[in-house]
Every structure is written in structure tokens, then in C-alpha cells.
Design an enzyme around this catalytic site. Structure first.
Site, PDB file in Angstrom:
ATOM      1  N   SER A  16       1.007  -1.052   0.322  1.00  0.00           N
ATOM      2  CA  SER A  16       0.292  -0.124   0.029  1.00  0.00           C
ATOM      3  C   SER A  16       1.231   1.457   0.426  1.00  0.00           C
ATOM      4  O   SER A  16       2.006   0.975   0.356  1.00  0.00           O
ATOM      5  CB  SER A  16      -0.645  -0.123   1.655  1.00  0.00           C
ATOM      6  OG  SER A  16      -1.343   1.217   1.064  1.00  0.00           O
ATOM      7  N   TYR A  29      -2.100  -0.506  10.116  1.00  0.00           N
ATOM      8  CA  TYR A  29      -2.131  -0.748   8.765  1.00  0.00           C
ATOM      9  C   TYR A  29      -0.314  -0.525   7.574  1.00  0.00           C
ATOM     10  O   TYR A  29      -0.256  -1.191   7.556  1.00  0.00           O
ATOM     11  CB  TYR A  29      -3.510  -0.056   8.480  1.00  0.00           C
ATOM     12  CG  TYR A  29      -3.016  -0.269   7.119  1.00  0.00           C
ATOM     13  CD1 TYR A  29      -4.028  -1.256   6.600  1.00  0.00           C
ATOM     14  CD2 TYR A  29      -2.871   0.900   5.917  1.00  0.00           C
ATOM     15  CE1 TYR A  29      -3.828  -1.674   4.981  1.00  0.00           C
ATOM     16  CE2 TYR A  29      -3.544   0.309   4.385  1.00  0.00           C
ATOM     17  CZ  TYR A  29      -3.163  -0.987   4.178  1.00  0.00           C
ATOM     18  OH  TYR A  29      -3.378  -1.525   3.779  1.00  0.00           O
TER      19      TYR A  29
END
Length: 125
Positions: A16, A29
Site C-alpha cells: 500500500s 496498517y
């Protein structure tokens, strides 16, 4: 090990853009995605050292219109237009990176500019 035994292969990891910078809202995350990025770097180096035709592609998507992106307050239209891609566009760009056996791909490609800015900005704290 599988690809080393096989003597060839192509591993694709989806990380990501969040891997580039931690934030209070998603620290765990971002940390997990940063781990993935570094791990893929290590696997790419291992493949290079093996001198076998093993490709490792890291894909760093930004915002993709999925259930994960749903929030209580909708994103402003201009932000959505600039930074959110459809799943179809994201899939096309991921497949393009795989076909090219690219080492790295930002999805959408404009996130390459976002990544550059994030690397140049000073860290908070």
C-alpha cells in the site's frame, strides 16, 4: 523456496502507499504494509543472488473504491476524482506491472508523485 526449487517464477505482493508514512489513524496498517515492502525487497535480493529468473513485483495501491474506503463522511469530489481509482483501473494497472515484470508499481500511477512528496516532506514529531 518454492521458486528457488522450481528455478523460476514471479511473486507479486500487494502492499500500500500507506507503507511510506505512518499516521495516527492507521499506524498498525501502515507498519504492516511497510513490513511487506521491506520483505519483498529482501525476497527480490534473494532472487537476484540466486541468478535465477525469479521476478518480485511490489504493487503499492493508493485509494481504490472498495468497502475499505467507505467512511461515514464521503470524500470531497475533487479528492475522489484525483486520488480514488475504480477496481477495474487498479486491476488493469496491476496486470500491466505483472506483464512487464516490474519491480514496483504505484496504482494509480499518479501515486508515484504522492510517494515522492511523502519522501521529501519532513517527518512529524
Amino acid at each position: 523456496r518454492y521458486f528457488l526449487r522450481r528455478g523460476r517464477g514471479h511473486l507479486v505482493g500487494i502492499s500500500s502507499i500507506a507503507a511510506l508514512r505512518g499516521n495516527a489513524a492507521g499506524a498498525a496498517y501502515a507498519a504492516s504494509k511497510a513490513f511487506q515492502s521491506v520483505y519483498l525487497d529482501g525476497l527480490r535480493d534473494l532472487a537476484r543472488q540466486s541468478a535465477l529468473p525469479i521476478a518480485v513485483t511490489e504493487v503499492q495501491p493508493g485509494a481504490v473504491e472498495t468497502a475499505m474506503l467507505k467512511t461515514e463522511r464521503p470524500l470531497p469530489t475533487v479528492v475522489r476524482w484525483l486520488f480514488v481509482s475504480s477496481p477495474a483501473v487498479a486491476a488493469q494497472q496491476i496486470m500491466r506491472a505483472i506483464r512487464k515484470r516490474a519491480k514496483h508499481a504505484y496504482v494509480t500511477r499518479r501515486y508515484g508523485l504522492v510517494a515522492l512528496v511523502l519522501r521529501l516532506l519532513p517527518r512529524v514529531g
